[in-house]
Design a protein around this motif. Structure first.
Motif, PDB file in Angstrom:
ATOM      1  N   GLN A  77     -33.343  32.407  -4.202  1.00 27.68           N
ATOM      2  CA  GLN A  77     -34.293  32.391  -3.091  1.00 27.68           C
ATOM      3  C   GLN A  77     -34.236  33.659  -2.251  1.00 27.68           C
ATOM      4  O   GLN A  77     -35.133  33.941  -1.466  1.00 27.68           O
ATOM      5  CB  GLN A  77     -34.045  31.172  -2.200  1.00 27.68           C
ATOM      6  CG  GLN A  77     -32.701  31.168  -1.512  1.00 27.68           C
ATOM      7  CD  GLN A  77     -32.504  29.932  -0.643  1.00 27.68           C
ATOM      8  OE1 GLN A  77     -33.348  29.627   0.182  1.00 27.68           O
ATOM      9  NE2 GLN A  77     -31.400  29.224  -0.855  1.00 27.68           N
ATOM     10  N   PHE A  78     -33.160  34.451  -2.453  1.00 31.63           N
ATOM     11  CA  PHE A  78     -33.014  35.713  -1.733  1.00 31.63           C
ATOM     12  C   PHE A  78     -33.345  36.925  -2.606  1.00 31.63           C
ATOM     13  O   PHE A  78     -33.154  38.068  -2.188  1.00 31.63           O
ATOM     14  CB  PHE A  78     -31.575  35.848  -1.213  1.00 31.63           C
ATOM     15  CG  PHE A  78     -31.158  34.721  -0.310  1.00 31.63           C
ATOM     16  CD1 PHE A  78     -31.489  34.725   1.031  1.00 31.63           C
ATOM     17  CD2 PHE A  78     -30.424  33.657  -0.821  1.00 31.63           C
ATOM     18  CE1 PHE A  78     -31.096  33.685   1.861  1.00 31.63           C
ATOM     19  CE2 PHE A  78     -30.028  32.612  -0.006  1.00 31.63           C
ATOM     20  CZ  PHE A  78     -30.377  32.621   1.335  1.00 31.63           C
ATOM     21  N   GLY A  79     -33.797  36.679  -3.823  1.00 31.61           N
ATOM     22  CA  GLY A  79     -34.105  37.779  -4.731  1.00 31.61           C
ATOM     23  C   GLY A  79     -32.880  38.417  -5.355  1.00 31.61           C
ATOM     24  O   GLY A  79     -32.959  39.535  -5.884  1.00 31.61           O
ATOM     25  N   VAL A  80     -31.739  37.717  -5.318  1.00 33.91           N
ATOM     26  CA  VAL A  80     -30.511  38.242  -5.925  1.00 33.91           C
ATOM     27  C   VAL A  80     -30.406  37.677  -7.340  1.00 33.91           C
ATOM     28  O   VAL A  80     -30.337  36.461  -7.525  1.00 33.91           O
ATOM     29  CB  VAL A  80     -29.271  37.869  -5.097  1.00 33.91           C
ATOM     30  CG1 VAL A  80     -28.005  38.423  -5.764  1.00 33.91           C
ATOM     31  CG2 VAL A  80     -29.398  38.395  -3.673  1.00 33.91           C
ATOM     32  N   ARG A  81     -30.375  38.565  -8.310  1.00 35.71           N
ATOM     33  CA  ARG A  81     -30.389  38.180  -9.708  1.00 35.71           C
ATOM     34  C   ARG A  81     -29.030  38.424 -10.349  1.00 35.71           C
ATOM     35  O   ARG A  81     -28.282  39.294  -9.902  1.00 35.71           O
ATOM     36  CB  ARG A  81     -31.457  38.987 -10.463  1.00 35.71           C
ATOM     37  CG  ARG A  81     -32.776  39.014  -9.722  1.00 35.71           C
ATOM     38  CD  ARG A  81     -33.767  39.985 -10.290  1.00 35.71           C
ATOM     39  NE  ARG A  81     -33.291  41.339 -10.468  1.00 35.71           N
ATOM     40  CZ  ARG A  81     -33.212  42.261  -9.504  1.00 35.71           C
ATOM     41  NH1 ARG A  81     -33.547  41.952  -8.250  1.00 35.71           N
ATOM     42  NH2 ARG A  81     -32.801  43.470  -9.773  1.00 35.71           N
TER      43      ARG A  81
ATOM     44  N   MET B 232     -26.754  41.850  -0.343  1.00 34.12           N
ATOM     45  CA  MET B 232     -27.977  41.703  -1.126  1.00 34.12           C
ATOM     46  C   MET B 232     -28.878  40.613  -0.557  1.00 34.12           C
ATOM     47  O   MET B 232     -30.112  40.766  -0.536  1.00 34.12           O
ATOM     48  CB  MET B 232     -27.623  41.410  -2.584  1.00 34.12           C
ATOM     49  CG  MET B 232     -26.955  42.574  -3.303  1.00 34.12           C
ATOM     50  SD  MET B 232     -26.577  42.164  -5.028  1.00 34.12           S
ATOM     51  CE  MET B 232     -25.950  43.729  -5.628  1.00 34.12           C
ATOM     52  N   LYS B 233     -28.291  39.524  -0.092  1.00 42.44           N
ATOM     53  CA  LYS B 233     -29.104  38.469   0.519  1.00 42.44           C
ATOM     54  C   LYS B 233     -29.826  38.988   1.752  1.00 42.44           C
ATOM     55  O   LYS B 233     -31.018  38.715   1.955  1.00 42.44           O
ATOM     56  CB  LYS B 233     -28.218  37.272   0.890  1.00 42.44           C
ATOM     57  CG  LYS B 233     -27.819  36.393  -0.278  1.00 42.44           C
ATOM     58  CD  LYS B 233     -27.034  35.182   0.213  1.00 42.44           C
ATOM     59  CE  LYS B 233     -26.721  34.210  -0.907  1.00 42.44           C
ATOM     60  NZ  LYS B 233     -25.970  33.020  -0.417  1.00 42.44           N
ATOM     61  N   ALA B 234     -29.121  39.760   2.563  1.00 46.51           N
ATOM     62  CA  ALA B 234     -29.731  40.312   3.781  1.00 46.51           C
ATOM     63  C   ALA B 234     -30.866  41.281   3.443  1.00 46.51           C
ATOM     64  O   ALA B 234     -31.854  41.383   4.176  1.00 46.51           O
ATOM     65  CB  ALA B 234     -28.677  41.010   4.626  1.00 46.51           C
ATOM     66  N   GLN B 235     -30.732  41.978   2.327  1.00 46.19           N
ATOM     67  CA  GLN B 235     -31.765  42.926   1.874  1.00 46.19           C
ATOM     68  C   GLN B 235     -32.935  42.222   1.198  1.00 46.19           C
ATOM     69  O   GLN B 235     -33.951  42.848   0.907  1.00 46.19           O
ATOM     70  CB  GLN B 235     -31.169  43.888   0.836  1.00 46.19           C
ATOM     71  CG  GLN B 235     -30.097  44.797   1.335  1.00 46.19           C
ATOM     72  CD  GLN B 235     -29.364  45.520   0.219  1.00 46.19           C
ATOM     73  OE1 GLN B 235     -28.501  46.335   0.487  1.00 46.19           O
ATOM     74  NE2 GLN B 235     -29.685  45.224  -1.037  1.00 46.19           N
ATOM     75  N   LYS B 236     -32.747  40.936   0.874  1.00 43.89           N
ATOM     76  CA  LYS B 236     -33.720  40.166   0.107  1.00 43.89           C
ATOM     77  C   LYS B 236     -33.892  40.715  -1.309  1.00 43.89           C
ATOM     78  O   LYS B 236     -34.989  40.742  -1.867  1.00 43.89           O
ATOM     79  CB  LYS B 236     -35.079  40.131   0.804  1.00 43.89           C
ATOM     80  CG  LYS B 236     -35.052  39.491   2.175  1.00 43.89           C
ATOM     81  CD  LYS B 236     -34.666  38.021   2.103  1.00 43.89           C
ATOM     82  CE  LYS B 236     -34.696  37.378   3.482  1.00 43.89           C
ATOM     83  NZ  LYS B 236     -34.275  35.947   3.424  1.00 43.89           N
ATOM     84  N   GLY B 237     -32.768  41.129  -1.908  1.00 41.35           N
ATOM     85  CA  GLY B 237     -32.855  41.561  -3.294  1.00 41.35           C
ATOM     86  C   GLY B 237     -31.623  42.279  -3.771  1.00 41.35           C
ATOM     87  O   GLY B 237     -30.908  42.911  -2.987  1.00 41.35           O
TER      88      GLY B 237
END
Length: 260
Positions: free
Chosen positions: A175-179, A129-134
């Motif tokens: 900061q990576f868009g992971v919620r 998910m971090k690599a995907q930015k979300g």
């Protein structure tokens, strides 16, 4: 459709709440991995959901207490669909005893399935998910993430722990868009809850009817069980809410049993 082509992993999804969430996601166009320790049940659930459409599903055998099994399951999803947008950590069991009678092995089993399972699946999905930015990570908590009941020391401990894990995920993933979020249902009439009714009647020396009317539903506003559909709608909201505005938060779904 809110979930069109989103790739989702739902643990413990061959039945109960997990299946209900998977069904709702597939109805919204998602691609859902039915991750369950019961391989045949996972495959059947996936076939049934794919037939419903418009999304699709496939079965993944996964013991959430095994890091190797979790990693292999997540790899299978990546090999098939190339990404992971939503993780729903739902797998769980229930064992009830008074604290002094609670077998230590049963205590460890409860914490392993609920907490180790949540941690291991998060650990496997977070880098993707971090690599995907979300991405969205959703934990299946309980009213017992915020409240306590007799006989449930291990369950209450595990469900409280998920709140802490979700908050750390929110801090590390923001900061990576992971919620991250926690859904906290009241009593949902699944096989897990139905199994508790005679067990608690025996432990508390009351009738099964009193377990339902007083212990389970006595504090609700309408003496109604929370439904799988109630929970699935909240899971849909969290999966589709693509900003950090709600990250780290939990929502109680309990017909007024517990209010914040």
């Amino acid at each position: 459709m809110k979930m069109k082509d989103k790739v989702c992993i739902i643990t413990g999804a061959a039945g109960g709440i997990g299946y209900g969430i998977a069904k709702r996601y597939v109805e919204e166009g998602a691609k859902v991995a039915i991750a369950d320790i019961k391989a045949e049940a996972a495959d059947k659930a996936a076939a049934d959901l794919t037939a419903i459409g418009p999304g699709e599903a496939f079965g993944v055998t996964m013991d959430v207490t095994s890091e190797d099994a979790v990693n292999a399951g997540v790899k299978a999803v990546m090999d098939k669909w190339g990404r992971v947008d939503v993780l729903v950590s739902n797998a769980g069991v229930q064992i009830v005893h008074k604290i002094e009678d609670f077998p230590f092995d049963a205590w460890k089993k409860m914490l392993a399935i609920h907490l180790d399972g949540a941690f291991l699946t998060t650990k496997a999905c977070m880098p993707i998910m971090k690599a995907q930015k979300g991405g969205a990570i959703i934990y299946m908590g309980s009213v017992h993430s915020k409240e306590a009941s007799p006989l449930k020391s291990a369950y209450v401990t595990a469900k409280h722990g998920l709140l802490g894990l979700a908050r750390v995920v929110a801090k590390e993933g923001g900061q990576f868009g992971v919620r991250s979020n926690v859904i906290c249902p009241g009593f949902v009439k699944t096989p897990l809850v139905e199994k508790q009714i005679p067990e608690q009647a025996k432990e508390l020396n009351i009738s099964e009817e009193e377990v339902v009317s007083k212990v389970m539903l006595g504090q609700t506003v309408d003496t109604e069980f929370t439904t799988i559909e109630d929970v699935a709608e909240v899971a849909l909201m969290f999966a589709g809410f693509e900003t950090n505005a709600l990250t780290g938060q939990s929502v109680v779904v309990s017909h007024g049993w517990f209010m914040q």
